[in-house]
Scaffold this motif. Structure first.
Motif, PDB file in Angstrom:
ATOM      1  N   GLY A   1      -7.387   1.464  -5.606  1.00  0.00           N
ATOM      2  CA  GLY A   1      -6.601   2.673  -5.839  1.00  0.00           C
ATOM      3  C   GLY A   1      -6.711   3.222  -7.244  1.00  0.00           C
ATOM      4  O   GLY A   1      -6.471   4.409  -7.485  1.00  0.00           O
TER       5      GLY A   1
ATOM      6  N   ALA B   1      -1.280   9.108  -0.406  1.00  0.00           N
ATOM      7  CA  ALA B   1      -2.586   8.969  -1.053  1.00  0.00           C
ATOM      8  C   ALA B   1      -3.501   8.163  -0.142  1.00  0.00           C
ATOM      9  O   ALA B   1      -3.049   7.301   0.631  1.00  0.00           O
TER      10      ALA B   1
ATOM     11  N   LYS C   1     -10.930   7.307  -4.449  1.00  0.00           N
ATOM     12  CA  LYS C   1      -9.733   7.972  -3.933  1.00  0.00           C
ATOM     13  C   LYS C   1     -10.112   9.242  -3.197  1.00  0.00           C
ATOM     14  O   LYS C   1     -11.044   9.954  -3.586  1.00  0.00           O
TER      15      LYS C   1
ATOM     16  N   TYR D   1      -7.146   5.861  -0.310  1.00  0.00           N
ATOM     17  CA  TYR D   1      -8.120   5.241  -1.209  1.00  0.00           C
ATOM     18  C   TYR D   1      -8.684   3.988  -0.551  1.00  0.00           C
ATOM     19  O   TYR D   1      -8.155   3.490   0.455  1.00  0.00           O
TER      20      TYR D   1
ATOM     21  N   GLN E   1     -11.077   6.367  -9.530  1.00  0.00           N
ATOM     22  CA  GLN E   1     -11.052   7.763  -9.101  1.00  0.00           C
ATOM     23  C   GLN E   1     -12.134   8.030  -8.050  1.00  0.00           C
ATOM     24  O   GLN E   1     -11.937   8.817  -7.117  1.00  0.00           O
TER      25      GLN E   1
ATOM     26  N   GLN F   1       3.366   6.657  -2.973  1.00  0.00           N
ATOM     27  CA  GLN F   1       2.600   5.908  -3.965  1.00  0.00           C
ATOM     28  C   GLN F   1       3.471   5.004  -4.830  1.00  0.00           C
ATOM     29  O   GLN F   1       2.959   4.091  -5.486  1.00  0.00           O
TER      30      GLN F   1
END
Length: 555
Positions: free
Chosen positions: A217, A210, A223, A212, A220, A274
Motif C-alpha cells: 500500500g 483504496a 496503488k 492496492y 505508489q 484507509q
C-alpha cells in the motif's frame, strides 16, 4: 453566631452483576458454603451473586466465554460463530445453523466452526448464515445466478431460492455486475486491472476506499487510480508490469502453472476505510495472466476449452489450427480418406491471434490409437526435438516444417507421401508445438536440422506430454481388396501361370490324339458291318447309332 452549611448528597447505585441474569442456572443456589458445591455439578459454572443482595447462585462462567445453553437445558456451553475456534466437546457449540466444528486445515491444527458439506457461508438480512446450495435443475429461479458463476442457496431446506452468492469479482442479486476485469496487454506486457467499486466503497474521499497490491500500500506504483484511461469512467485502474526487471516492485509472481503454461499473478486488496487496518469489510482477489508455452494439437481445425486458474484473470489460449493439405494445397475434410502413396502437406497456423505471433513444432508421433499411451498402440516418432526422428523416412531435413511467406505464425512441411501403419485403417498424428508471444519471436527459433545434433540434445520424457488426437482415415490398397504384387511375387505368379498353361496344353493334345484314335476304330467296325446283310436290314439301336462317313457306304 456561625451557621454551618451542610450539604447532603444522596447516591443512587445500581447493582452491577458479575454475570448476566440470563446465565444463571435454574434452582441452583450457592449462598451457603455447603451449597457452593452444587455448582460443581455443572461444568463451566461458577458461584456468583444474584440480583438479590446476599443471595448467590450458580451461573455459567461468562468471563471464560460460556453461557447458558440456548436450548433451555441447564448446561453451560461456549458458542462460536463461523470461522471462530471451537472444540470437539459437548460444551462447544457452533451457533450458526448447519455449521459444525471441524478441522480448519490451518498449520496450527485448530478447529473452527464451518458450514457443513453442501452448504455455503453467506449473508442474508445482514446476518451470516450457512445456506443450502441448490441448483437450477431443481429450482429454475437459480438459472441466471449459475449463468453468472454465482452459487444459488436456500434458507428453507432447499425448497426456494434465498439468494445468490457471488465471487468477489461480481455483485448484484444474480451476480450480473462484473466488478473486476483483467486484461493481459501483450503490447506493453502489463496486467491491466479495472475495478468497479462495490456498494459503499467511496474512492473520492481522501481517507475512504483504496485499492492496492496486498502488502504494497505504500508503493505508489502499486496503488490503483480512480482516473485511468485504460478503464471505463467510474472504475479504478491499476497496471502491473510483467517485465522481469519491473514486476518485482509490486511483488508480481512468475511461476509455471504446468509444464505447458506460465502464469503471472498478484493479490489485490480493496479497503473501505484507509484509517482502519484489517477490517472485515476488506475485499481481496487474486489476479493473473496465464500464457501457453507449449500446446498439443491434432491435424484438423479445432477449438480450445479451458477452466479458470484463479479468482479473476485471463487465460490466453492460442487460436491454432493444424491442417492436412492435399497435393493442390486444399485442406482435407474430416473423415475424407487419403490413399497410401498420395501426396500431402502438414500445415500449422495461428489464426487472427494478437497474443501469440510465432511457433515451432517440437515433436510429432504417428499412432494407431487416439490415446498415444494405449497398451496396444503402434507408434512411430516422426519429429523429435524439432527435427526428423531417426529410423523413419516420412520426414527429412528438406521437407520438415518451415516458415511460409516469412511469417513465423505459418508453418508447413514439404510434400509427404501418405503412409500407413501395420494395424488399423487410421493414423493418429500427435504433435507438440511451442508458441511464443508477439514480439518475442526469438523465443521460437526454427531448428537447423541440416547440422549435426549437439551432444546435449535429448529426447523429452513422455511424462511431460499430453496429446489430443484426431483420426486421419487412410485408404490402404492392401486392406481394400486391391491386389498389389512386389517384383518377387510377380515372378512367382507368372511362373505358376506358365506351368498351368503347359499342363493345360498337354491335356488338350492328349484329348485330340485320343479322339483321332477313336475315329479310326469306328471306321474299321463300320466296314465289317456293311458286309453283313442282317446288320444292313436291322434298324439302329437308340443311343447307339454309329457315326457314318457317307463316302464309304455302298448303295
Amino acid at each position: 453566631m456561625r451557621y454551618l452549611n451542610i450539604l447532603l448528597f444522596a447516591c443512587s447505585c445500581t447493582l452491577v452483576l458479575a454475570v448476566d441474569e440470563a446465565n444463571f442456572l435454574d434452582r441452583l443456589e450457592c449462598t451457603t458454603e455447603t451449597a457452593k458445591a452444587a455448582c460443581a455439578s455443572v461444568a463451566n459454572s461458577i458461584c456468583s451473586e444474584t440480583a438479590t443482595t446476599g443471595v448467590f447462585g450458580c451461573a455459567c462462567d461468562q468471563d471464560a466465554g460460556f453461557e447458558k445453553n440456548r436450548d433451555g437445558t441447564n448446561t453451560c456451553v461456549k458458542y462460536s460463530g463461523l470461522d471462530i475456534e471451537c472444540q470437539l466437546t459437548a460444551s462447544s457449540v457452533c451457533e450458526v445453523s448447519d455449521s459444525q466444528c471441524m478441522d480448519s486445515g490451518a498449520l496450527d491444527n485448530q478447529y473452527r466452526c464451518q458450514c457443513k458439506t453442501d452448504f455455503i457461508r453467506t449473508t442474508l438480512g445482514g446476518q451470516e448464515i450457512c445456506g443450502m446450495i441448490i441448483l437450477a435443475t431443481d429450482v429454475p429461479e437459480c438459472g441466471l445466478c449459475e449463468q453468472n458463476d454465482g452459487t444459488c442457496f436456500s434458507s428453507d431446506g432447499g425448497a426456494n431460492k434465498a439468494g445468490c452468492k457471488c465471487d468477489v469479482s461480481r455483485s448484484g442479486p444474480n451476480c450480473e455486475t462484473v466488478n473486476v476485469d483483467v486484461t493481459c496487454d501483450t503490447d506493453n506486457f502489463v496486467m491491466q486491472i479495472c475495478y468497479l467499486p462495490h456498494d459503499g466503497f467511496n474512492f473520492t474521499d481522501p481517507n475512504g476506499a483504496a485499492m492496492y497490491v496486498d502488502q504494497k500500500g505504500g508503493e505508489q506504483a502499486c496503488k490503483g487510480s480512480p482516473i485511468d484511461p485504460a478503464c471505463p469512467d467510474g472504475q479504478v485502474g491499476l497496471a502491473l508490469s510483467l517485465n522481469d526487471t519491473e514486476r518485482e516492485t509490486c511483488g508480481t509472481s512468475f511461476q509455471p502453472s504446468s509444464l505447458e503454461n506460465v502464469q503471472y499473478e498478484n493479490l489485490i486488496r480493496v479497503v473501505k476505510n484507509q484509517t482502519v487496518i484489517g477490517s472485515n469489510t476488506d475485499i481481496t482477489f487474486r489476479c493473473y495472466c496465464s500464457f501457453v508455452k507449449y500446446t498439443y494439437q491434432k491435424f484438423a481445425p479445432i477449438g480450445f476449452g479451458s477452466s479458470s486458474g484463479g479468482e479473476t484473470g485471463q487465460i490466453n489460449i492460442p487460436n491454432l489450427q493444424l491442417l492436412i493439405l492435399d497435393a493442390l494445397f486444399v485442406p482435407v475434410g474430416n473423415g475424407v480418406p487419403m490413399r497410401v502413396g498420395d501426396t500431402m502437406y502438414l500445415q500449422a497456423q495461428l489464426v487472427e491471434d494478437d497474443v501469440y505471433g510465432s511457433m515451432v513444432v517440437q515433436s510429432c508421433v504417428a499412432s494407431s490409437k487416439p490415446n498415444l499411451y494405449a497398451l496396444n498402440a503402434f507408434t512411430t516418432s516422426l519429429i523429435d526435438t524439432g527435427c526428423p526422428a531417426d529410423g523413419q523416412t516420412v520426414l527429412t531435413p528438406e521437407n520438415n516444417f518451415q516458415v511460409i511467406n516469412g511469417s513465423p505464425s505459418l508453418l508447413r512441411t514439404g510434400s509427404i507421401t501418405v503412409f500407413a501403419i501395420p494395424t488399423g485403417n487410421s493414423v493418429y498424428l500427435h504433435c507438440r508445438l511451442k508458441v511464443c508471444l508477439t514480439g518475442d519471436e526469438t523465443g521460437c527459433p526454427q531448428p537447423n536440422c541440416t547440422e549435426a545434433p549437439t551432444p546435449n540434445r535429448q529426447k523429452r520424457s513422455a511424462a511431460e506430454t499430453v496429446f489430443i488426437s484426431k483420426q486421419l482415415f487412410i485408404q490402404d490398397p492392401h486392406k481394400d481388396g486391391v491386389i498389389e504384387m512386389s517384383s518377387s511375387s510377380f515372378i512367382i505368379g507368372v511362373t505358376i501361370g506358365l506351368v498351368s498353361l503347359v499342363v493345360f496344353g498337354v491335356f488338350i493334345i492328349f484329348m485330340i490324339q485320343r479322339t483321332r484314335k477313336n475315329r479310326k476304330t469306328d471306321r474299321s467296325l463300320m466296314t465289317l458291318k456293311m458286309a453283313d446283310p442282317v446288320w444292313t436290314t436291322q434298324c439302329p439301336q437308340r443311343f447307339a447309332q454309329p457315326r457314318v462317313q457317307r463316302s464309304t457306304v455302298r448303295l
